[in-house]
Design an enzyme around this catalytic site. Structure first.
Site, PDB file in Angstrom:
ATOM      1  CB  ILE A  61      -0.955   0.033   1.209  1.00 48.68           C
ATOM      2  CG1 ILE A  61      -0.170   0.067   2.524  1.00 48.68           C
ATOM      3  CG2 ILE A  61      -1.942  -1.108   1.164  1.00 48.68           C
ATOM      4  CD1 ILE A  61      -0.999   0.496   3.720  1.00 48.68           C
ATOM      5  CE1 TYR A  62       3.834   1.274   4.198  1.00 41.73           C
ATOM      6  CE2 TYR A  62       6.151   0.923   3.695  1.00 41.73           C
ATOM      7  CZ  TYR A  62       5.097   0.913   4.600  1.00 41.73           C
ATOM      8  OH  TYR A  62       5.331   0.525   5.903  1.00 41.73           O
ATOM      9  CB  SER A  63       3.467   5.481  -3.069  1.00 41.51           C
ATOM     10  OG  SER A  63       3.877   6.555  -2.256  1.00 41.51           O
TER      11      SER A  63
END
Length: 343
Positions: A61-63
């Protein structure tokens, strides 16, 4: 670089890893962390490797997956030199199955992460959060299958409560499945809840901690003090980031920073270096994730290595950051030992 054993496994990891939350900067939330592109990320990876930090932590989910893609590009051609740690289970799409720890979602999440990272295996894979709807046996058997398939080397969890983790460990023992060896948890001088239940569990069950946000969500940078405004680049300027991060009362923060300032004068080190060094001396901690918007921040964090706070300095920080334990932990302190006192 010091390496420590990861839980009950035979795997050794460096005491620091580089977090990739600053890679990409997509969306308001991650934009407040940083927006390193491939060139900048590659430079951070180069500095890390030169310092002996060969472990890099990310999440799907990071960026929106961009962090994994950028990390994959930054380590291209040197996969055999690095340890990749990543996570999944948080929502990554609009569909009913685009979230959680079901067999369907985990297999798909791992395959997509492998594609973004440009690799055929992940060294350390963690469930990013606890999925109460999926039977724990379904989750653990799926992870065991992925380990047996060679897609994952070691597994762990993140942000679990004590009973969540113990339930998983018991099920793995019961069925003979791959056992979690790591818990990626929030832990800092201004966030010591990890010590109440998760640390004793980690000691007894041989589950190591990988620490996220060791500087208290950007509050222990040394730039936040009484009567001062926030620094221009602080993630705390984003209300969304504040809402999603750990809550900390201002006066408590200032009290801890005052103690850090005192130790800084004694050691000649910076506030973040002292806060990081304190964590490296805590039980169960195998690895601390450090983030950096730029190479200067990364090099500053590296100054936490190669020395130790004295017992007196640790005690000073412990006392300044101590809080009232929640029930039943305050009550359990009365049970000391079985031996009767001397006559």
């Amino acid at each position: 670089m010091e390496f420590r054993q990861l839980g009950a496994s035979g795997f050794m990891v460096p005491v620091f890893s580089l977090g990739t939350g600053t890679f990409g900067g997509k969306g308001d939330f991650f934009k407040s962390w940083g927006d390193n592109d491939v060139k900048e990320a590659t430079r951070l990876v180069d500095i890390s490797l030169d310092a002996g930090i060969n472990m890099f932590d990310s999440a799907d989910i990071y960026s929106g997956g961009a962090a994994e893609e950028i990390l994959g590009a930054a380590i291209k051609g040197r996969r055999d030199q690095v340890i990749i740690s990543t996570k999944a289970t948080f929502r990554h799409g609009k569909g009913p199955n685009d979230v959680g720890s079901s067999r369907f979602n985990l297999i798909r999440a791992v395959d997509k992460a492998l594609g973004r990272l440009g690799t055929d295996y992940i060294d350390i894979f963690q469930l990013h959060g606890y999925d109460a709807l999926t039977p724990v046996e379904e989750t653990l058997q799926t992870l065991d299958d992925l380990v047996r398939a060679g897609k994952l080397r070691y597994t762990g969890v993140s942000n679990f409560s004590g009973w969540h983790l113990m339930k998983s460990l018991a099920a793995s023992d019961r069925h003979g499945w791959n056992r979690h060896v790591v818990h990626q948890a929030y832990y800092s001088l201004i966030g010591r809840d990890y010590e109440w239940e998760l640390m004793p569990l980690g000691i007894e069950q041989k589950v190591s901690a990988i620490v996220w946000s060791p500087l208290g969500w950007g509050r222990l940078t040394g730039k936040i003090r009484r009567g001062q405004g926030l620094p221009e680049t602080s993630r705390l300027r984003s209300q969304l980031s504040i809402d999603k991060g750990p809550p900390v009362a201002d006066e408590y923060l200032y009290t801890v920073v005052d103690a850090l300032d005192q130790v800084a004068k004694e050691t000649g080190k910076t506030v973040p270096q002292i806060a990081l060094n304190w964590l490296l001396q805590r039980p169960t901690v195998a690895n601390v994730i450090v983030g950096a918007r730029n190479e200067e921040q990364l090099k500053q964090n590296l100054g936490a290595l190669g020395w130790n706070l004295t017992p007196e300095q640790v005690k000073k920080l412990d006392e300044a950051s101590a809080t009232t334990l929640a029930y039943p932990y305050w009550h359990q302190r009365d049970f000391k030992e079985r031996n009767p006192p001397p006559v």
